[in-house]
Scaffold this motif. Structure first.
Motif, PDB file in Angstrom:
ATOM      1  N   ALA A   1      -8.459  19.031  44.211  1.00 36.34           N
ATOM      2  CA  ALA A   1      -8.969  18.367  45.411  1.00 36.34           C
ATOM      3  C   ALA A   1      -7.959  18.608  47.050  1.00 36.34           C
ATOM      4  O   ALA A   1      -6.833  18.145  47.108  1.00 36.34           O
ATOM      5  CB  ALA A   1      -9.698  16.967  45.242  1.00 36.34           C
ATOM      6  N   ILE A   2      -8.660  18.719  47.802  1.00 40.81           N
ATOM      7  CA  ILE A   2      -7.504  19.351  49.157  1.00 40.81           C
ATOM      8  C   ILE A   2      -8.457  17.840  50.128  1.00 40.81           C
ATOM      9  O   ILE A   2      -9.673  17.448  50.379  1.00 40.81           O
ATOM     10  CB  ILE A   2      -7.345  20.243  50.088  1.00 40.81           C
ATOM     11  CG1 ILE A   2      -6.951  20.979  48.798  1.00 40.81           C
ATOM     12  CG2 ILE A   2      -6.413  19.856  51.152  1.00 40.81           C
ATOM     13  CD1 ILE A   2      -7.180  22.864  49.068  1.00 40.81           C
ATOM     14  N   LEU A   3      -7.681  16.516  51.012  1.00 39.05           N
ATOM     15  CA  LEU A   3      -7.992  16.045  51.611  1.00 39.05           C
ATOM     16  C   LEU A   3      -7.722  16.350  53.026  1.00 39.05           C
ATOM     17  O   LEU A   3      -6.574  16.973  53.090  1.00 39.05           O
ATOM     18  CB  LEU A   3      -7.879  14.586  51.960  1.00 39.05           C
ATOM     19  CG  LEU A   3      -8.457  13.495  50.362  1.00 39.05           C
ATOM     20  CD1 LEU A   3      -8.055  12.051  50.601  1.00 39.05           C
ATOM     21  CD2 LEU A   3      -9.690  13.991  50.168  1.00 39.05           C
ATOM     22  N   THR A   4      -8.545  16.565  54.247  1.00 32.45           N
ATOM     23  CA  THR A   4      -7.949  16.937  55.172  1.00 32.45           C
ATOM     24  C   THR A   4      -8.487  15.751  56.735  1.00 32.45           C
ATOM     25  O   THR A   4      -9.954  15.394  56.260  1.00 32.45           O
ATOM     26  CB  THR A   4      -8.014  18.317  55.871  1.00 32.45           C
ATOM     27  OG1 THR A   4      -7.420  18.453  57.300  1.00 32.45           O
ATOM     28  CG2 THR A   4      -9.761  18.657  56.595  1.00 32.45           C
ATOM     29  N   MET A   5      -7.927  15.810  58.276  1.00 33.12           N
ATOM     30  CA  MET A   5      -8.258  14.826  58.766  1.00 33.12           C
ATOM     31  C   MET A   5      -8.746  16.225  60.296  1.00 33.12           C
ATOM     32  O   MET A   5      -9.085  15.591  61.170  1.00 33.12           O
ATOM     33  CB  MET A   5      -7.762  13.867  59.358  1.00 33.12           C
ATOM     34  CG  MET A   5      -7.487  13.002  58.947  1.00 33.12           C
ATOM     35  SD  MET A   5      -6.504  12.003  59.557  1.00 33.12           S
ATOM     36  CE  MET A   5      -7.485  11.290  60.320  1.00 33.12           C
ATOM     37  N   GLY A   6      -8.613  17.925  59.999  1.00 38.36           N
ATOM     38  CA  GLY A   6      -9.031  18.752  60.582  1.00 38.36           C
ATOM     39  C   GLY A   6      -8.341  18.480  61.667  1.00 38.36           C
ATOM     40  O   GLY A   6      -8.133  19.527  62.309  1.00 38.36           O
ATOM     41  N   ASP A   7      -6.898  18.174  61.174  1.00 34.56           N
ATOM     42  CA  ASP A   7      -5.742  17.920  62.799  1.00 34.56           C
ATOM     43  C   ASP A   7      -4.796  19.423  62.120  1.00 34.56           C
ATOM     44  O   ASP A   7      -3.625  19.403  62.992  1.00 34.56           O
ATOM     45  CB  ASP A   7      -4.961  17.060  62.895  1.00 34.56           C
ATOM     46  CG  ASP A   7      -5.201  16.234  61.803  1.00 34.56           C
ATOM     47  OD1 ASP A   7      -5.146  16.755  60.470  1.00 34.56           O
ATOM     48  OD2 ASP A   7      -4.116  15.214  62.290  1.00 34.56           O
ATOM     49  N   ARG A   8      -4.522  19.884  60.831  1.00 35.11           N
ATOM     50  CA  ARG A   8      -4.035  20.729  60.643  1.00 35.11           C
ATOM     51  C   ARG A   8      -4.483  22.640  59.922  1.00 35.11           C
ATOM     52  O   ARG A   8      -4.027  22.357  58.754  1.00 35.11           O
ATOM     53  CB  ARG A   8      -3.147  20.537  58.990  1.00 35.11           C
ATOM     54  CG  ARG A   8      -1.707  19.262  59.493  1.00 35.11           C
ATOM     55  CD  ARG A   8      -1.679  18.087  58.191  1.00 35.11           C
ATOM     56  NE  ARG A   8      -1.075  17.345  58.648  1.00 35.11           N
ATOM     57  CZ  ARG A   8      -0.701  15.843  57.587  1.00 35.11           C
ATOM     58  NH1 ARG A   8      -1.346  16.224  56.309  1.00 35.11           N
ATOM     59  NH2 ARG A   8       0.465  14.858  58.276  1.00 35.11           N
ATOM     60  N   PRO A   9      -4.985  22.983  60.949  1.00 40.59           N
ATOM     61  CA  PRO A   9      -5.732  23.876  60.575  1.00 40.59           C
ATOM     62  C   PRO A   9      -5.154  25.206  59.539  1.00 40.59           C
ATOM     63  O   PRO A   9      -5.528  25.842  59.189  1.00 40.59           O
ATOM     64  CB  PRO A   9      -6.242  24.740  62.156  1.00 40.59           C
ATOM     65  CG  PRO A   9      -5.930  23.961  62.133  1.00 40.59           C
ATOM     66  CD  PRO A   9      -5.289  22.218  62.879  1.00 40.59           C
ATOM     67  N   LYS A  10      -3.397  25.127  60.297  1.00 42.91           N
ATOM     68  CA  LYS A  10      -2.670  26.313  59.494  1.00 42.91           C
ATOM     69  C   LYS A  10      -2.312  25.714  58.844  1.00 42.91           C
ATOM     70  O   LYS A  10      -2.479  27.255  57.547  1.00 42.91           O
ATOM     71  CB  LYS A  10      -1.565  26.822  60.896  1.00 42.91           C
ATOM     72  CG  LYS A  10      -2.362  27.541  62.652  1.00 42.91           C
ATOM     73  CD  LYS A  10      -1.066  28.200  63.282  1.00 42.91           C
ATOM     74  CE  LYS A  10      -1.302  28.826  64.504  1.00 42.91           C
ATOM     75  NZ  LYS A  10      -0.578  28.774  65.610  1.00 42.91           N
ATOM     76  N   GLU A  11      -1.684  24.851  58.425  1.00 37.60           N
ATOM     77  CA  GLU A  11      -1.196  24.473  57.260  1.00 37.60           C
ATOM     78  C   GLU A  11      -2.108  24.676  56.374  1.00 37.60           C
ATOM     79  O   GLU A  11      -1.906  24.771  54.737  1.00 37.60           O
ATOM     80  CB  GLU A  11      -1.189  23.081  57.764  1.00 37.60           C
ATOM     81  CG  GLU A  11       0.579  22.959  58.475  1.00 37.60           C
ATOM     82  CD  GLU A  11       0.107  22.135  59.634  1.00 37.60           C
ATOM     83  OE1 GLU A  11      -0.878  22.823  60.037  1.00 37.60           O
ATOM     84  OE2 GLU A  11       0.621  22.563  61.007  1.00 37.60           O
ATOM     85  N   LEU A  12      -3.425  24.021  56.728  1.00 34.54           N
ATOM     86  CA  LEU A  12      -4.245  24.220  55.385  1.00 34.54           C
ATOM     87  C   LEU A  12      -5.115  25.581  55.126  1.00 34.54           C
ATOM     88  O   LEU A  12      -5.507  25.741  54.119  1.00 34.54           O
ATOM     89  CB  LEU A  12      -6.075  23.424  56.362  1.00 34.54           C
ATOM     90  CG  LEU A  12      -7.528  23.461  54.932  1.00 34.54           C
ATOM     91  CD1 LEU A  12      -7.122  22.646  53.808  1.00 34.54           C
ATOM     92  CD2 LEU A  12      -8.411  22.647  56.120  1.00 34.54           C
ATOM     93  N   ALA A  13      -5.565  26.661  56.036  1.00 30.98           N
ATOM     94  CA  ALA A  13      -5.431  28.025  56.170  1.00 30.98           C
ATOM     95  C   ALA A  13      -4.305  28.458  54.630  1.00 30.98           C
ATOM     96  O   ALA A  13      -4.553  29.396  53.930  1.00 30.98           O
ATOM     97  CB  ALA A  13      -5.582  28.445  57.271  1.00 30.98           C
ATOM     98  N   ALA A  14      -2.728  28.163  54.808  1.00 30.97           N
ATOM     99  CA  ALA A  14      -1.803  28.830  54.630  1.00 30.97           C
ATOM    100  C   ALA A  14      -1.559  27.948  53.217  1.00 30.97           C
ATOM    101  O   ALA A  14      -1.979  28.701  51.628  1.00 30.97           O
ATOM    102  CB  ALA A  14      -0.405  28.453  54.795  1.00 30.97           C
ATOM    103  N   LEU A  15      -2.340  26.666  52.403  1.00 31.08           N
ATOM    104  CA  LEU A  15      -2.168  25.974  51.057  1.00 31.08           C
ATOM    105  C   LEU A  15      -3.449  26.857  50.618  1.00 31.08           C
ATOM    106  O   LEU A  15      -3.111  26.981  49.536  1.00 31.08           O
ATOM    107  CB  LEU A  15      -3.217  24.838  51.616  1.00 31.08           C
ATOM    108  CG  LEU A  15      -3.143  24.133  50.537  1.00 31.08           C
ATOM    109  CD1 LEU A  15      -1.831  23.829  49.036  1.00 31.08           C
ATOM    110  CD2 LEU A  15      -3.455  22.251  50.162  1.00 31.08           C
TER     111      LEU A  15
END
Length: 287
Positions: free
Chosen positions: A6-20
């Protein structure tokens, strides 16, 4: 065992989310399912891979509400791994290690990761024990870190979900106290590493208010009556001694008052045997 991520995001870290997500996909023991929750944001522009389940919430429900939305999709999982969207799994054998830990201990409820920045440094606040100068010492503890942790599905079925009223701050302590009181164990495993940028919790605008409010919520929900004034008195004294920002201290005081006048959920005081267990583990529920 089945493992849901489960990963929460506010949509403001697209590069970091993609790497994760790439580090999740690279695990030698694959996750059964991966859910990304857009906490009050659209996920349409993030280019999520097709193996990710996307959940969009119309408003930001905070850490607790967002995690509960993910849990709603992962009820059938044996294990649920929560990860910060700006973190990164360094090893590709983490999931294998996690499954092994739970298979070896049927009463293992929660496993906490070590969190370190890109240089390998672990902040003192990221060590879940009072002797915070030893980030590589694992074992049983009384709490865990929000950035990366694993929850047993059987434990969740017994103790319940995240406390919605908390929104942000101390929700992990609330979950930990309920787990310990139900007879589950919590382990800190420093070999499970989440690489995470070095940050301060005060970067969140609501930090001072929710920190104070949720300390009161914890006391009202879980502490035996004689410990309530002790716990809150200790934290009032520590806050006054540590806080150098007048605006932050005013916000903290406002949150403290809010904690007494607003609903925080049902009261279920810890058993005294649980208080003793926590004391033996090095952190009685007054610190």
């Amino acid at each position: 065992m089945t493992l849901g991520v489960a990963i929460l995001t506010m949509g403001d870290r697209p590069k970091e989310l993609a790497a994760l997500l790439s580090s999740v996909r690279a695990q030698t023991t694959p996750a059964t399912r991966t859910v990304v929750v857009g906490n009050g944001c659209s996920l349409a522009g993030l280019g999520l891979p097709d193996w990710v389940e996307a959940v969009e919430l119309a408003e930001n429900l905070g850490v607790t509400g967002g995690r509960n939305a993910a849990l709603d999709r992962l009820r059938d999982m044996d294990l649920v791994l929560d990860l910060d969207d700006d973190g990164l799994l360094v090893s590709n054998t983490d999931f294998e290690r996690i499954v092994g830990l739970y298979e070896a201990d049927p009463r293992l409820g929660i496993v906490g990761f070590r969190i370190a920045d890109e240089t390998g440094f672990t902040q003192r606040r990221h060590v879940p024990r009072l002797r915070s100068g030893e980030p590589m010492r694992g074992g049983r503890v009384t709490t865990f870190l929000g950035g990366a942790h694993v929850l047993s599905g059987r434990m969740l079925a017994q103790v319940g979900d995240w406390p919605d009223a908390f929104f942000f701050s101390h929700e992990e302590t609330d979950m930990a106290w309920r787990a310990l009181d139900a007879g589950w164990t919590i382990r800190y495993e420093p070999d499970l590493l989440l690489q995470h940028p070095r940050t301060s919790p005060a970067r969140h605008a609501v930090f001072h208010r929710t920190t104070a409010r949720n300390r009161v919520y914890l006391a009202r929900r879980h502490l035996p009556a004689p410990l309530v004034p002790v716990y809150l008195g200790v934290w009032v004294a520590l806050t006054v001694a540590r806080t150098r920002d007048a605006a932050g201290l005013r916000a903290w005081c406002a949150g403290f008052a809010e904690g007494w006048r607003t609903a925080c959920g049902p009261r279920r005081p810890l058993r005294w045997s649980t208080v003793w267990t926590m004391t033996r583990l090095g952190r009685p529920p007054v610190l």
